[in-house]
Scaffold this motif. Structure first.
Motif, PDB file in Angstrom:
ATOM      1  N   ASN A   2      52.686  28.673  41.525  1.00 16.18           N
ATOM      2  CA  ASN A   2      52.876  30.091  41.271  1.00 16.18           C
ATOM      3  C   ASN A   2      51.943  30.904  42.164  1.00 16.18           C
ATOM      4  O   ASN A   2      50.745  30.961  41.935  1.00 16.18           O
ATOM      5  N   SER A   4      51.728  34.789  44.336  1.00 18.53           N
ATOM      6  CA  SER A   4      52.308  36.126  44.477  1.00 18.53           C
ATOM      7  C   SER A   4      51.618  36.823  45.642  1.00 18.53           C
ATOM      8  O   SER A   4      50.515  36.451  46.035  1.00 18.53           O
ATOM      9  N   ARG A  15      47.898  35.663  46.060  1.00 21.93           N
ATOM     10  CA  ARG A  15      47.171  35.341  44.831  1.00 21.93           C
ATOM     11  C   ARG A  15      47.671  34.009  44.281  1.00 21.93           C
ATOM     12  O   ARG A  15      48.870  33.824  44.112  1.00 21.93           O
ATOM     13  N   ASN A  17      48.141  31.948  41.255  1.00 21.18           N
ATOM     14  CA  ASN A  17      48.236  32.182  39.809  1.00 21.18           C
ATOM     15  C   ASN A  17      48.255  30.855  39.052  1.00 21.18           C
ATOM     16  O   ASN A  17      49.070  30.651  38.155  1.00 21.18           O
ATOM     17  N   ARG A  50      41.654  32.947  40.091  1.00 24.46           N
ATOM     18  CA  ARG A  50      42.132  32.236  38.888  1.00 24.46           C
ATOM     19  C   ARG A  50      41.985  30.726  38.995  1.00 24.46           C
ATOM     20  O   ARG A  50      42.273  30.003  38.045  1.00 24.46           O
TER      21      ARG A  50
END
Length: 109
Positions: A2, A4, A15, A17, A50
């Motif tokens: 994931n 983005s 990013r 995620n 993250r």
């Protein structure tokens, strides 16, 4: 994997995620990064805020992305968590990548 994207400060901000970049997702990470960054211009800033864990496969995947982008684009890192920062420091990769304390704010249209 994931990921983005945003734009800010003249760069593409990618990013992550996910909490981990490890052997289980390293190939997927490289493939997604190639899809998202191919054909553009300017630096790419990888926001790792993250990500809590990275292993040697994950580190290798980030280096592979850097090589894929070079020489036309520079890969920069941002917002490394303490554990991830230690990995980059211990492997001396912190001298290879520009590292920012935080990712730029996305551009608002």
């Amino acid at each position: 994997m994931n990921l983005s994207t945003d734009t800010g400060d003249g760069a593409l901000i990618v990013r992550v995620n996910e909490e981990r970049i490890d052997a289980a997702v390293a190939i997927q990470f490289k493939d997604r990064m190639r899809e998202m960054t191919g054909g553009g211009a300017g630096p790419v800033i990888l926001d790792l805020s993250r990500v809590m864990f990275i292993d040697s496969s994950g580190l290798g995947a980030i280096v592979a992305v850097m090589k894929f982008l070079a020489p036309a684009r520079r890969l920069e890192l941002a917002a490394l968590t303490p554990n991830v920062g230690k990995v980059f420091h211990l492997t001396r990769m912190d001298s290879v990548f520009p590292i920012h304390a935080s990712a730029p704010e996305p551009r608002r249209e």
